[in-house]
Motif scaffolding. Structure first.
Motif, PDB file in Angstrom:
ATOM      1  N   CYS A 105     -80.672   0.755  -5.716  1.00  0.00           N
ATOM      2  CA  CYS A 105     -79.318   1.305  -5.617  1.00  0.00           C
ATOM      3  C   CYS A 105     -78.955   1.441  -4.150  1.00  0.00           C
ATOM      4  O   CYS A 105     -79.639   2.124  -3.393  1.00  0.00           O
ATOM      5  CB  CYS A 105     -79.254   2.664  -6.308  1.00  0.00           C
ATOM      6  SG  CYS A 105     -77.727   3.574  -5.996  1.00  0.00           S
ATOM      7  N   THR A 106     -77.884   0.775  -3.764  1.00  0.00           N
ATOM      8  CA  THR A 106     -77.463   0.818  -2.363  1.00  0.00           C
ATOM      9  C   THR A 106     -76.266   1.747  -2.154  1.00  0.00           C
ATOM     10  O   THR A 106     -75.708   1.808  -1.066  1.00  0.00           O
ATOM     11  CB  THR A 106     -77.081  -0.603  -1.886  1.00  0.00           C
ATOM     12  OG1 THR A 106     -76.095  -1.117  -2.785  1.00  0.00           O
ATOM     13  CG2 THR A 106     -78.294  -1.523  -1.874  1.00  0.00           C
ATOM     14  N   CYS A 107     -75.864   2.458  -3.188  1.00  0.00           N
ATOM     15  CA  CYS A 107     -74.668   3.299  -3.078  1.00  0.00           C
ATOM     16  C   CYS A 107     -74.862   4.424  -2.066  1.00  0.00           C
ATOM     17  O   CYS A 107     -75.938   4.997  -1.955  1.00  0.00           O
ATOM     18  CB  CYS A 107     -74.341   3.948  -4.424  1.00  0.00           C
ATOM     19  SG  CYS A 107     -73.933   2.782  -5.716  1.00  0.00           S
ATOM     20  N   TYR A 126     -75.367   9.878 -11.595  1.00  0.00           N
ATOM     21  CA  TYR A 126     -75.135   8.528 -11.073  1.00  0.00           C
ATOM     22  C   TYR A 126     -74.440   7.672 -12.139  1.00  0.00           C
ATOM     23  O   TYR A 126     -74.920   7.551 -13.264  1.00  0.00           O
ATOM     24  CB  TYR A 126     -76.470   7.895 -10.666  1.00  0.00           C
ATOM     25  CG  TYR A 126     -76.277   6.524 -10.088  1.00  0.00           C
ATOM     26  CD1 TYR A 126     -75.574   6.365  -8.901  1.00  0.00           C
ATOM     27  CD2 TYR A 126     -76.763   5.395 -10.733  1.00  0.00           C
ATOM     28  CE1 TYR A 126     -75.363   5.105  -8.372  1.00  0.00           C
ATOM     29  CE2 TYR A 126     -76.566   4.133 -10.209  1.00  0.00           C
ATOM     30  CZ  TYR A 126     -75.854   3.995  -9.024  1.00  0.00           C
ATOM     31  OH  TYR A 126     -75.643   2.758  -8.502  1.00  0.00           O
ATOM     32  N   THR A 129     -73.565   2.248 -11.178  1.00  0.00           N
ATOM     33  CA  THR A 129     -72.913   1.115 -10.497  1.00  0.00           C
ATOM     34  C   THR A 129     -73.875  -0.055 -10.215  1.00  0.00           C
ATOM     35  O   THR A 129     -73.527  -1.212 -10.420  1.00  0.00           O
ATOM     36  CB  THR A 129     -72.316   1.594  -9.149  1.00  0.00           C
ATOM     37  OG1 THR A 129     -71.757   2.895  -9.337  1.00  0.00           O
ATOM     38  CG2 THR A 129     -71.278   0.629  -8.637  1.00  0.00           C
ATOM     39  N   CYS A 130     -75.069   0.241  -9.730  1.00  0.00           N
ATOM     40  CA  CYS A 130     -75.990  -0.818  -9.286  1.00  0.00           C
ATOM     41  C   CYS A 130     -76.876  -1.346 -10.407  1.00  0.00           C
ATOM     42  O   CYS A 130     -77.658  -2.275 -10.187  1.00  0.00           O
ATOM     43  CB  CYS A 130     -76.891  -0.301  -8.172  1.00  0.00           C
ATOM     44  SG  CYS A 130     -76.003  -0.008  -6.640  1.00  0.00           S
ATOM     45  N   ARG A 133     -76.145  -5.103 -11.168  1.00  0.00           N
ATOM     46  CA  ARG A 133     -75.740  -6.054 -10.123  1.00  0.00           C
ATOM     47  C   ARG A 133     -76.936  -6.276  -9.188  1.00  0.00           C
ATOM     48  O   ARG A 133     -77.735  -5.363  -8.977  1.00  0.00           O
ATOM     49  CB  ARG A 133     -74.528  -5.542  -9.350  1.00  0.00           C
ATOM     50  CG  ARG A 133     -74.808  -4.348  -8.450  1.00  0.00           C
ATOM     51  CD  ARG A 133     -73.554  -3.939  -7.675  1.00  0.00           C
ATOM     52  NE  ARG A 133     -73.829  -2.786  -6.813  1.00  0.00           N
ATOM     53  CZ  ARG A 133     -72.893  -2.076  -6.217  1.00  0.00           C
ATOM     54  NH1 ARG A 133     -71.625  -2.357  -6.377  1.00  0.00           N
ATOM     55  NH2 ARG A 133     -73.223  -1.048  -5.439  1.00  0.00           N
TER      56      ARG A 133
END
Ligand code: GLU
Ligand code: ZN
Length: 280
Positions: A105-107, A126, A129-130, A133
């Protein structure tokens, strides 16, 4: 076997402070409870310094903590600090990654908030999102536990709180928590679970503010083949207005009370009485 009393199992408990701020009354209560439960059972009370908070960790505070505990009249065995155990965290994280249970996760915090994350038991949940992807290799990544996959791997799990009773593992208020931080080979959840197992802790005592974390820790024990511990989440101290005692509201640090000449053993007795009144 005659009418002998059932044998009491000697407990191994611990106090695990993070040296990123001074100890306060709430910490004293946690340490006293852990100490007394261990000693009453003929067991062991451990001190572990949780010093992996990067630049927020202040090594000088560990010595202050030891003086605070001695001042309260407690006796302990010290086990290695978290900063000496980073390799074991990295190995466990790799094993979980190899099983496909973690995702990168790069958020940033801002991105998570902007993605419409709703509040949970430990801050924002969370929004995933990641999860589906590929990670952008140019950005630093944390690794999150895929809660759905973890639950599928463990099946339904229970954990035992000595005060609240049996609890079914439930990630609905937690979501996919971080197990490996961007800046460290672990997060609190991974490090504390591995350390408690390595140190032979059998009863984890800590404030009720960390209750929800035990859903994660019980899951990690099951995933990593570690023994299931029991938990004792004690009620938090409150002030006259019923608010949680917190350093930001100016309650003096233990070290300040010690320096002012207060009797630490008497303070410990008062906290024991207060704990009884809080209705364990
Ligand atoms: N190091 C954590 C803290 O100071 C406590 C960890 C625990 O008791 O599980 O908040
Ligand atoms: Zn992300």
């Amino acid at each position: 076997m005659g009418d002998r009393m059932p044998a009491v199992t000697p407990l191994v408990t611990r106090f695990a402070p993070s040296p990123n701020g001074r100890l306060h009354l709430g910490h004293a209560l946690s340490a006293i409870i852990a100490h007394d439960l261990a000693k009453a059972s003929g067991g062991r009370f451990l001190l572990r310094i949780e010093d992996i908070d990067g630049p927020r960790s202040r090594p000088d505070l560990a010595d202050e903590f030891r003086r605070d505990l001695a001042w309260l009249g407690l006796e302990w065995e010290e086990v290695p600090a978290q900063s000496t155990r980073l390799a074991s965290y990295a190995a466990a994280a790799e094993a979980l990654k190899a099983r496909g249970l973690l995702y990168a996760c790069t958020c940033t915090r801002k991105e998570i908030a902007e993605a419409g994350a709703r509040p949970g038991l430990e801050g924002l949940i969370y929004p995933g999102t990641c999860k589906h992807r590929p990670p952008d290799p140019a950005r630093p990544a944390a690794w999150r536990l895929d809660a759905a996959k973890a639950l599928a791997a463990t099946g339904p799990l229970l954990w035992q709180d000595e005060l609240a009773g049996p609890q079914a593992v439930d990630f609905s208020g937690l979501g996919d928590v971080v197990l490996v931080r961007k800046d460290l080979p672990a997060s609190y959840h991974l490090a504390v679970t591995l350390d408690d197992a390595a140190d032979g802790v059998t009863l984890v005592t800590r404030g009720a503010d960390l209750f929800a974390a035990s859903h994660v820790h019980r899951t990690l024990q099951a995933l990593l083949g570690l023994p299931a511990v029991r938990w004792y989440h004690h009620p938090l101290l409150t002030d006259e207005t019923g608010q949680k005692l917190a350093k930001r509201r100016g309650s003096p640090a233990l070290a300040e009370r010690r320096a002012a000449g207060e009797n630490g053993r008497m303070l410990a007795e008062q906290l024991r009485m207060q704990h009884l009144r809080l209705g364990t």
